[in-house]
Design a protein around this motif. Sequence first.
Motif, mmCIF file in Angstrom:
data_model
loop_
_atom_site.group_PDB
_atom_site.id
_atom_site.type_symbol
_atom_site.label_atom_id
_atom_site.label_comp_id
_atom_site.label_asym_id
_atom_site.label_seq_id
_atom_site.Cartn_x
_atom_site.Cartn_y
_atom_site.Cartn_z
ATOM 1 N N VAL A 1 0.750 -1.152 0.094
ATOM 2 C CA VAL A 1 0.019 -0.032 -0.142
ATOM 3 C C VAL A 1 0.913 1.169 0.133
ATOM 4 C CG1 VAL A 1 -1.714 1.370 1.329
ATOM 5 C CG2 VAL A 1 -1.767 -1.223 1.210
ATOM 6 N N ALA A 2 2.124 1.246 0.726
ATOM 7 C CA ALA A 2 2.798 2.033 0.812
ATOM 8 C C ALA A 2 3.266 2.569 -0.616
ATOM 9 C CB ALA A 2 4.185 2.280 2.049
ATOM 10 N N VAL A 3 3.796 1.660 -1.157
ATOM 11 C CA VAL A 3 4.441 1.764 -2.549
ATOM 12 C C VAL A 3 3.584 2.481 -3.354
ATOM 13 C CG1 VAL A 3 5.276 0.580 -4.563
ATOM 14 C CG2 VAL A 3 6.201 -0.190 -2.374
ATOM 15 N N VAL A 4 2.318 1.778 -3.322
ATOM 16 C CA VAL A 4 1.206 2.277 -4.515
ATOM 17 C C VAL A 4 0.829 3.784 -4.078
ATOM 18 C CG1 VAL A 4 -1.195 2.149 -5.245
ATOM 19 C CG2 VAL A 4 0.120 0.293 -4.885
ATOM 20 N N THR A 5 0.642 4.073 -2.598
ATOM 21 C CA THR A 5 0.330 5.346 -2.373
ATOM 22 C C THR A 5 1.389 6.323 -2.822
ATOM 23 O OG1 THR A 5 -0.573 4.502 -0.393
ATOM 24 C CG2 THR A 5 -0.412 6.901 -0.241
ATOM 25 N N LEU A 6 2.517 6.044 -2.352
ATOM 26 C CA LEU A 6 3.753 6.937 -2.896
ATOM 27 C C LEU A 6 4.067 7.041 -4.180
ATOM 28 C CD1 LEU A 6 6.419 5.957 0.003
ATOM 29 C CD2 LEU A 6 4.924 7.935 0.073
ATOM 30 N N THR A 7 3.692 6.000 -5.065
ATOM 31 C CA THR A 7 3.910 6.338 -6.241
ATOM 32 C C THR A 7 2.992 7.337 -7.013
ATOM 33 O OG1 THR A 7 4.446 4.052 -6.373
ATOM 34 C CG2 THR A 7 4.082 4.856 -8.698
ATOM 35 N N GLY A 8 1.648 7.215 -6.574
ATOM 36 C CA GLY A 8 0.436 7.817 -6.859
ATOM 37 C C GLY A 8 0.822 9.375 -6.623
ATOM 38 N N ALA A 9 1.382 9.646 -5.452
ATOM 39 C CA ALA A 9 1.837 11.067 -4.881
ATOM 40 C C ALA A 9 2.589 11.688 -5.665
ATOM 41 C CB ALA A 9 2.219 11.080 -3.522
ATOM 42 N N TYR A 10 3.589 10.588 -6.130
ATOM 43 C CA TYR A 10 4.609 11.289 -7.056
ATOM 44 C C TYR A 10 4.153 11.694 -8.376
ATOM 45 C CZ TYR A 10 8.760 11.929 -9.937
ATOM 46 O OH TYR A 10 9.645 12.537 -10.778
ATOM 47 N N SER A 11 3.315 11.056 -8.810
ATOM 48 C CA SER A 11 2.760 11.247 -10.212
ATOM 49 C C SER A 11 1.683 12.500 -10.449
ATOM 50 C CB SER A 11 1.995 9.952 -10.667
ATOM 51 O OG SER A 11 0.784 9.785 -9.996
ATOM 52 N N ILE A 12 1.346 12.730 -9.265
ATOM 53 C CA ILE A 12 0.348 13.989 -9.254
ATOM 54 C C ILE A 12 0.977 15.346 -10.174
ATOM 55 C CG2 ILE A 12 -1.024 15.662 -8.066
ATOM 56 C CD1 ILE A 12 -1.723 13.477 -6.071
ATOM 57 N N ASN A 13 2.195 15.733 -9.561
ATOM 58 C CA ASN A 13 3.070 16.671 -10.288
ATOM 59 C C ASN A 13 4.200 16.202 -10.769
ATOM 60 O OD1 ASN A 13 1.159 19.089 -9.737
ATOM 61 N ND2 ASN A 13 1.332 18.759 -7.643
ATOM 62 N N ASN A 14 4.685 15.086 -10.668
ATOM 63 C CA ASN A 14 6.017 14.587 -10.851
ATOM 64 C C ASN A 14 7.052 15.246 -10.093
ATOM 65 O OD1 ASN A 14 5.177 13.111 -13.348
ATOM 66 N ND2 ASN A 14 5.310 14.887 -14.469
ATOM 67 N N SER A 15 6.704 15.169 -8.875
ATOM 68 C CA SER A 15 7.458 15.994 -7.934
ATOM 69 C C SER A 15 7.878 15.175 -6.712
ATOM 70 C CB SER A 15 6.773 17.236 -7.570
ATOM 71 O OG SER A 15 7.027 17.748 -6.230
ATOM 72 N N MET A 16 9.480 15.185 -6.461
ATOM 73 C CA MET A 16 9.793 14.564 -5.222
ATOM 74 C C MET A 16 9.521 15.198 -3.965
ATOM 75 S SD MET A 16 11.408 11.824 -5.778
ATOM 76 C CE MET A 16 12.482 11.475 -4.413
ATOM 77 N N PHE A 17 9.083 16.484 -3.962
ATOM 78 C CA PHE A 17 8.895 17.414 -3.071
ATOM 79 C C PHE A 17 7.367 16.982 -2.435
ATOM 80 C CE2 PHE A 17 7.367 21.753 -1.394
ATOM 81 C CZ PHE A 17 8.620 22.104 -0.746
#
Lengths: 505, 314
Positions: A396-412
């Motif tokens: 779940v952590a992997v899916v959530t973090l990947t999703g979060a990155y993909s919103i703005n293509n941002s590590m921030f």
Amino acid sequence: MDILNLLLQGVSVSILPANLLSCIIGVLIGTLVGVLPGIDTVSAIALLLPFSYGMDSTAALIMFAGIYYGSKYGGSTTSILLNVPGEAASVVTCLDGYPMGQKGRAGAALAISAIGSFIAGTIGLIGLTLLAPPLAQAALAFGPPEYFSLSLVGLILLSKLTGTSTLKSALMAVIGIMLSTIGLDSLSGISRFTFGIDELDRGFDLSIIAMGLFGIGEILTAMTHADAKPDIPSVKFRDLYPTKEEWQRSITPMFRGGIVGFLVGLLPGPAATISSFISYGLEKRYSKHPEEFGHGAIEGVAGPEAANNSAISATMIPLLSLGLPFCGATAILLSGFMIHGITPGPSLITERPELFWGLIASMYIGNVLLLIINLPLIGVFVQLLKTPLNFLMPLVAVVTLTGAYSINNSMFDLIWVIFFGILGFLLQRAGFEPSPLIIGLVLGPELERGLTQGLIICNGNIWTFITRPLAATILSLGFIVILYNFVTWFTKFNNKRKELDANRS
Amino acid sequence: MENKTVTETKKYPDKPITLIVPFGVGGGMDLVARLLEKTAPAQLGQPLVILNKPGGTGAIGWNEVVGATPDGYTLGITGIEVLLQPLYGPTKFHYPTALEPLVQISESPMVMAILAEQPWENLDDFIAYAKQHQGKIKFGHSGIGGIGHVAGESFSKAAKLNLEQVPFQSAAEAMTNLLGGHVQVAFLTPALANEFVKSGMVRILGVAGEHRLSNPDFANTPTFKEQGLDVVGSSWFGIAAPKGLPIEVKNKLADGFKAMINDPEFQKNIEQLGLQVTYLDPKESAEKWLKDSQRLTKTVQETGIVEKIKEQKK
């Protein structure tokens, strides 16, 4: 009868093989988009735009619309199973859907949410079919002072959705509003509270905060009892579906949610999200078991999930009859239309009736398809809960973090998801419920914008707001509800005091 | 070393080219980029990969373009904000000099829209009314410091009116509020006004361009200049690279983009978005940037926009 004829013509367009296929593809992609956290409707449609160039325009539009309304069906899945909202509009489903899942009623929650979505989606579509042009005109009467009034009343009424402490809820709502002021002010273009960090200019995306507070927060909570076996009893097929009692409790909320969602959907702003909160608030108020809310009350799933689906149908009204997108997702739909050479506007219904009615008919069909797709999937999804937590949670952590990155293509953004995750975990420990924070975050900007624009329009005089009939009505309704709450609270308090006095003597 | 660069530039492009879009998915700029993406493989020999880096009214994305190696594999799509942003305060880079324009794709002058039910038939009627009714007229636009705001303020100044401005989040929102009667005037792109002009809900009183619009729906709409007011404000889209591109690469890109823009299908698609294809080559684009920059600097100072923004920044 005229409308029925037109709709039948629409049906004949939408069941052409190419159009039906696009509808199926659209709702399938939509379901997927809804289930996966972080991938939102806007980016999904944008990614598919280039692939649609070769398609016939009607087919392409049917597909895009399918993605749009389909995504709201899937959004509840991860909310119920994992406490990770798949879409911002499904944040509120976490509140009761997840506790239901924990009690082994995930199947029932998923089924109710799918059926509620279907019923309300259809209510919304009927509204869209019958009333599109007059309703679009009516929505225009809402100007900035009206939005200010709506947001103000909304904030006051909705901030205490769960939990027992009014103070804690209000504090969370205020923090939400404060967070919403970070970033580039959408009106003046001035950066606020960014400390010169360019990345903060974007402000906090609602999904980032929701995924952090709910999703990552839940993972951290699960880690504190990592060796626990999932105590989901093996679910029999019969248990996958709602019991008779669950049914009876859900049916009114579904219809109520459907109507609320439709009305909210007519207005600009993140309608699906706001309507789900309003519906939750309503259900809690009208429920015979308000104490169950937050611990797995089925009404808390049925109402909001219905509301966000009929809101979707309603957001199509200003788009199709005025060509004006009132939210981000309809803006990308509008782009999709325009790329295919179709400009929605006041003349669309008369100039391209086959397209307009074909699209609407395809939405009826799409809603049925979604129900057919979603009901059998429930069994599959519930199996997911049998996965031991120490395997499930990292996934779940992997899916959530990947999703979060993909919103703005941002590590921030990733850093902030984790930050809000830790915050969510700590808040939960301290007995704070994070959902009022989300309400503050959603309504805060609406409130501020309505006030700023409204004041300019009213020449700086806030009292002019109450000379506008609509704004005055909304504000006085809010005032009456607050007064009512105060009176009931006071009577209760008084009775209690008398009781204590009586006991003493 | 030198030889290696030469062979590398000769082989250019031998891998996909990244095109940074400094705004969100689905905006006007993003759509233009996606239309380019569609024709790129045929005309450039390599696909364009679109990367949205929204934030800071374009600043985040353009900072990334400026900071990229000038090898022709990282480009950015540009708009009028490239010139406007640096006027309002320090930006990380001075985009008009740190970026090198390769091509201008389209240009659309702002138009002044009112509800058709209003009694003002033309600009003179409007100005006469506004002079008599001080404080009654408010104009909407898509954000402070944006080109709609600039056009509105320069009209207000040229006509010696004191119109008050109402900022909205987007031009569509400004249009919604115009239709609802919450503002009396809106300055926005013709693309957005087109459908309402066609259906007779909205009237256009002036076009803030050098020439009338080629779109037949606007053929009878005079420019502000024709009506004796010096009001000019256009939004445009283009492509730019970080400064210091090898000349061979630059030429290849300029030719490639020219071919893409001349592609009839691309032109048809752009027109469907309500945009007007206005091709400028690298040299013409650079000249236009310089000229527009100078004019905008003057306008935003004279109309008090800069002052207003600086005041708010405190």
